[in-house]
Design an enzyme around this catalytic site. Structure first.
Site, PDB file in Angstrom:
ATOM      1  N   GLY A   1      -3.416 -11.041  -0.088  1.00  0.00           N
ATOM      2  CA  GLY A   1      -2.854 -10.334  -1.126  1.00  0.00           C
ATOM      3  C   GLY A   1      -1.642 -10.913  -1.764  1.00  0.00           C
ATOM      4  O   GLY A   1      -0.811 -10.381  -2.297  1.00  0.00           O
ATOM      5  N   ALA A   2      -1.728 -12.318  -1.821  1.00  0.00           N
ATOM      6  CA  ALA A   2      -0.681 -13.043  -2.442  1.00  0.00           C
ATOM      7  C   ALA A   2      -0.573 -13.572  -3.797  1.00  0.00           C
ATOM      8  O   ALA A   2       0.027 -14.332  -4.366  1.00  0.00           O
ATOM      9  CB  ALA A   2      -0.512 -14.157  -1.489  1.00  0.00           C
TER      10      ALA A   2
ATOM     11  N   ARG B   1       0.083 -11.604  -6.102  1.00  0.00           N
ATOM     12  CA  ARG B   1       1.331 -10.949  -6.961  1.00  0.00           C
ATOM     13  C   ARG B   1       1.948  -9.943  -5.935  1.00  0.00           C
ATOM     14  O   ARG B   1       1.808 -10.024  -4.776  1.00  0.00           O
ATOM     15  CB  ARG B   1       0.678 -10.001  -8.123  1.00  0.00           C
ATOM     16  CG  ARG B   1      -0.031  -8.819  -7.451  1.00  0.00           C
ATOM     17  CD  ARG B   1      -0.604  -7.988  -8.844  1.00  0.00           C
ATOM     18  NE  ARG B   1      -1.243  -6.484  -8.254  1.00  0.00           N
ATOM     19  CZ  ARG B   1      -2.007  -5.814  -8.366  1.00  0.00           C
ATOM     20  NH1 ARG B   1      -2.953  -6.476  -9.110  1.00  0.00           N
ATOM     21  NH2 ARG B   1      -2.161  -4.726  -7.923  1.00  0.00           N
TER      22      ARG B   1
ATOM     23  N   ASP C   1     -12.071 -11.233   0.309  1.00  0.00           N
ATOM     24  CA  ASP C   1     -12.194  -9.936   0.599  1.00  0.00           C
ATOM     25  C   ASP C   1     -11.693  -9.605   1.979  1.00  0.00           C
ATOM     26  O   ASP C   1     -12.566  -9.772   2.797  1.00  0.00           O
ATOM     27  CB  ASP C   1     -13.316  -8.957   0.378  1.00  0.00           C
ATOM     28  CG  ASP C   1     -13.028  -7.616   0.337  1.00  0.00           C
ATOM     29  OD1 ASP C   1     -12.312  -7.136   1.112  1.00  0.00           O
ATOM     30  OD2 ASP C   1     -14.015  -6.885  -0.261  1.00  0.00           O
ATOM     31  N   VAL C   2     -10.352  -9.342   2.418  1.00  0.00           N
ATOM     32  CA  VAL C   2     -10.021  -9.294   3.770  1.00  0.00           C
ATOM     33  C   VAL C   2     -11.170  -8.119   4.850  1.00  0.00           C
ATOM     34  O   VAL C   2     -10.902  -8.261   5.784  1.00  0.00           O
ATOM     35  CB  VAL C   2      -8.618  -8.936   3.902  1.00  0.00           C
ATOM     36  CG1 VAL C   2      -7.887 -10.252   3.599  1.00  0.00           C
ATOM     37  CG2 VAL C   2      -8.248  -7.773   3.481  1.00  0.00           C
TER      38      VAL C   2
ATOM     39  N   SER D   1       4.602   0.551   5.948  1.00  0.00           N
ATOM     40  CA  SER D   1       5.456   1.274   4.809  1.00  0.00           C
ATOM     41  C   SER D   1       6.142   2.595   5.413  1.00  0.00           C
ATOM     42  O   SER D   1       5.745   3.104   6.601  1.00  0.00           O
ATOM     43  CB  SER D   1       4.286   1.688   3.938  1.00  0.00           C
ATOM     44  OG  SER D   1       4.906   2.621   2.926  1.00  0.00           O
TER      45      SER D   1
ATOM     46  N   TYR E   1      -3.313   6.582   3.376  1.00  0.00           N
ATOM     47  CA  TYR E   1      -2.440   5.190   3.254  1.00  0.00           C
ATOM     48  C   TYR E   1      -1.518   5.470   4.498  1.00  0.00           C
ATOM     49  O   TYR E   1      -1.145   4.373   5.008  1.00  0.00           O
ATOM     50  CB  TYR E   1      -1.858   5.211   1.895  1.00  0.00           C
ATOM     51  CG  TYR E   1      -0.988   3.946   1.648  1.00  0.00           C
ATOM     52  CD1 TYR E   1      -1.290   2.828   1.409  1.00  0.00           C
ATOM     53  CD2 TYR E   1       0.557   4.182   1.903  1.00  0.00           C
ATOM     54  CE1 TYR E   1      -0.560   1.695   1.114  1.00  0.00           C
ATOM     55  CE2 TYR E   1       1.362   3.472   1.590  1.00  0.00           C
ATOM     56  CZ  TYR E   1       0.953   1.986   1.192  1.00  0.00           C
ATOM     57  OH  TYR E   1       1.702   0.842   0.906  1.00  0.00           O
TER      58      TYR E   1
ATOM     59  N   ALA F   1      -3.116   4.616   7.632  1.00  0.00           N
ATOM     60  CA  ALA F   1      -3.400   3.267   7.718  1.00  0.00           C
ATOM     61  C   ALA F   1      -1.989   2.567   8.188  1.00  0.00           C
ATOM     62  O   ALA F   1      -2.080   1.590   9.184  1.00  0.00           O
ATOM     63  CB  ALA F   1      -4.003   2.553   6.634  1.00  0.00           C
ATOM     64  N   LYS F   2      -1.038   2.949   7.625  1.00  0.00           N
ATOM     65  CA  LYS F   2       0.333   2.096   7.839  1.00  0.00           C
ATOM     66  C   LYS F   2       0.864   2.621   9.202  1.00  0.00           C
ATOM     67  O   LYS F   2       1.612   1.702   9.615  1.00  0.00           O
ATOM     68  CB  LYS F   2       1.185   2.442   6.729  1.00  0.00           C
ATOM     69  CG  LYS F   2       0.705   2.129   5.367  1.00  0.00           C
ATOM     70  CD  LYS F   2       0.407   0.471   5.414  1.00  0.00           C
ATOM     71  CE  LYS F   2       0.618  -0.315   4.090  1.00  0.00           C
ATOM     72  NZ  LYS F   2       0.160  -1.747   4.141  1.00  0.00           N
TER      73      LYS F   2
HETATM   74  P1  NAP Z   1       0.179  -5.233  -5.073  1.00  0.00           P
HETATM   75  O1  NAP Z   1       1.180  -5.623  -6.159  1.00  0.00           O
HETATM   76  O2  NAP Z   1      -0.607  -4.071  -5.573  1.00  0.00           O
HETATM   77  O3  NAP Z   1      -0.538  -6.514  -4.292  1.00  0.00           O
HETATM   78  C1  NAP Z   1      -1.576  -6.065  -3.474  1.00  0.00           C
HETATM   79  C2  NAP Z   1      -2.481  -7.558  -3.364  1.00  0.00           C
HETATM   80  O4  NAP Z   1      -3.399  -7.281  -2.508  1.00  0.00           O
HETATM   81  C3  NAP Z   1      -3.205  -7.526  -4.785  1.00  0.00           C
HETATM   82  O5  NAP Z   1      -2.909  -9.075  -5.462  1.00  0.00           O
HETATM   83  C4  NAP Z   1      -4.661  -7.171  -4.366  1.00  0.00           C
HETATM   84  O6  NAP Z   1      -5.548  -7.865  -5.399  1.00  0.00           O
HETATM   85  C5  NAP Z   1      -4.620  -7.756  -3.057  1.00  0.00           C
HETATM   86  N1  NAP Z   1      -6.002  -6.880  -2.382  1.00  0.00           N
HETATM   87  C6  NAP Z   1      -6.079  -5.737  -2.736  1.00  0.00           C
HETATM   88  N2  NAP Z   1      -7.387  -5.585  -1.827  1.00  0.00           N
HETATM   89  C7  NAP Z   1      -7.777  -6.743  -1.421  1.00  0.00           C
HETATM   90  C8  NAP Z   1      -8.549  -7.278  -0.248  1.00  0.00           C
HETATM   91  N3  NAP Z   1      -9.813  -6.535   0.167  1.00  0.00           N
HETATM   92  N4  NAP Z   1      -8.541  -8.562   0.015  1.00  0.00           N
HETATM   93  C9  NAP Z   1      -7.847  -9.494  -0.547  1.00  0.00           C
HETATM   94  N5  NAP Z   1      -6.917  -9.085  -1.112  1.00  0.00           N
HETATM   95  C10 NAP Z   1      -6.648  -7.629  -1.571  1.00  0.00           C
HETATM   96  O7  NAP Z   1       0.884  -4.442  -3.850  1.00  0.00           O
HETATM   97  P2  NAP Z   1       2.314  -4.640  -3.339  1.00  0.00           P
HETATM   98  O8  NAP Z   1       3.366  -3.692  -3.988  1.00  0.00           O
HETATM   99  O9  NAP Z   1       2.787  -6.114  -3.415  1.00  0.00           O
HETATM  100  O10 NAP Z   1       2.098  -4.454  -1.716  1.00  0.00           O
HETATM  101  C11 NAP Z   1       1.906  -5.462  -0.723  1.00  0.00           C
HETATM  102  C12 NAP Z   1       1.927  -4.711   0.619  1.00  0.00           C
HETATM  103  O11 NAP Z   1       2.889  -3.887   0.882  1.00  0.00           O
HETATM  104  C13 NAP Z   1       0.840  -3.802   0.727  1.00  0.00           C
HETATM  105  O12 NAP Z   1       0.182  -3.730   2.032  1.00  0.00           O
HETATM  106  C14 NAP Z   1       1.407  -2.450   0.669  1.00  0.00           C
HETATM  107  O13 NAP Z   1       0.920  -1.465   1.024  1.00  0.00           O
HETATM  108  C15 NAP Z   1       2.585  -2.886   1.264  1.00  0.00           C
HETATM  109  N6  NAP Z   1       3.960  -1.728   0.740  1.00  0.00           N
HETATM  110  C16 NAP Z   1       4.233  -1.833  -0.724  1.00  0.00           C
HETATM  111  C17 NAP Z   1       5.412  -1.051  -0.837  1.00  0.00           C
HETATM  112  C18 NAP Z   1       5.684  -0.815  -2.415  1.00  0.00           C
HETATM  113  O14 NAP Z   1       6.602  -0.092  -2.772  1.00  0.00           O
HETATM  114  N7  NAP Z   1       5.203  -1.896  -3.343  1.00  0.00           N
HETATM  115  C19 NAP Z   1       5.966  -0.328  -0.290  1.00  0.00           C
HETATM  116  C20 NAP Z   1       5.456  -0.082   1.293  1.00  0.00           C
HETATM  117  C21 NAP Z   1       4.571  -1.085   1.536  1.00  0.00           C
HETATM  118  P3  NAP Z   1      -6.120  -7.055  -6.634  1.00  0.00           P
HETATM  119  O15 NAP Z   1      -5.242  -7.142  -7.713  1.00  0.00           O
HETATM  120  O16 NAP Z   1      -7.270  -8.070  -6.924  1.00  0.00           O
HETATM  121  O17 NAP Z   1      -6.717  -5.667  -6.363  1.00  0.00           O
END
Ligand code: NAP
Length: 251
Positions: A11-12, A14, A61-62, A140, A152, A155-156
């Protein structure tokens, strides 16, 4: 200078994953930038290579076992044996429980839990062989419960148990496993939450910041810095932990 390793960040393309990939590259590691769409990884790879680092974009796709196996093998062939794994890929399908569909539930479980399982199973083979490894799973603050996130948060919370079990099983091979549990981080994911709630992202950020002890929301780099430490040589005695990075106390 620390030892240079090969790291995989899922998921790198962005958000937190992109910041983590760039940070691990700055730490001296070669980084495999994994995301659903290989082309979407280009910006992260470019940011790393333009600063003199080594990076490889891999579309995967993981949640799909055959794709995961091929992706991890490609990383090993092109960059070397992966001994750092950050399971960061994630999605949200928020809804109150009475409106949550089976698809909402299954999709979230597939990416977060099945995805982390498949990636770890593939990567640990290289880590145990090398007698060194670092696994970080993104949990999370929602693991403690959050309205609209039954899927969610389950899962977390599951990833916390997964991390502790990996720590127990893999410690003898020099492999540590930990969970990092972010609070509110400013990314596309929290932007989508604001949209679902019908509030502007700016208002959502301002309100959230006012509830956080340090009076700001987190940035992807805040999480990347914590992950960087957990992946370092000197973190070898930190394993099976859940580290909340939320601008205030959670446990
Ligand atoms: P994000 O901006 O939505 O980025 C997630 C990335 O994961 C996206 O590039 C997405 O690709 C990719 N992805 C989704 N499904 C996938 C799959 N099946 N295989 C491979 N890649 C996949 O999210 P983020 O905010 O950076 O979050 C990153 C992690 O931190 C996540 O696990 C999230 O649950 C966790 N987290 C985030 C927050 C927060 O406040 N942001 C808080 C707690 C935990 P697409 O764009 O193509 O869908």
């Amino acid at each position: 200078m620390s030892t240079s390793r090969v790291a995989i960040v899922t998921g790198a393309a962005r958000g937190i994953g992109a910041a983590t990939a760039q940070r691990l590259a700055r730490d001296g590691h070669a980084v495999a930038v994994l995301d659903l769409d290989e082309a979407a990884c280009a910006a992260t790879v470019e940011a790393i290579t333009s600063s003199g680092g080594r990076a490889l974009a891999v579309g995967v796709d993981v949640s799909k076992a055959d794709q995961v196996e091929a992706a991890v093998k490609r990383v090993a062939d092109e960059l070397g044996a992966p001994t750092i794994l950050v399971n960061n890929a994630g999605i949200i399908r928020d809804n109150l429980i009475f409106k949550m569909s089976e698809d909402d539930w299954d999709a979230v479980m597939a990416v977060h839990l099945r995805g982390a399982f498949l990636m770890t199973k593939a990567a640990q083979a290289y880590m145990t062989q090398e007698k060194w490894g670092r696994i970080v799973n993104l949990s999370s603050s929602s693991a403690q419960g959050n309205r609209g996130q039954a899927n969610y948060s389950a899962a977390k919370a599951g990833l916390q148990g997964f991390s502790k079990t990996l720590a127990i099983e893999l410690g003898r091979f020099g492999v540590t496993a930990n969970a990092v549990a972010p609070g509110f981080i400013q990314t596309e994911m929290t932007k989508a939450t604001a949209e679902r709630m019908g509030v502007s992202f700016d208002d959502f950020i301002a309100h959230s910041a006012s509830q956080i002890p340090v009076q700001r929301v987190g940035q992807p780099e805040d999480i990347a810095a914590t992950i960087s430490f957990l992946c370092s040589e000197e973190a070898g005695f930190v394993s099976g932990q859940v580290i909340y990075v939320a601008g205030g106390p959670l446990d």
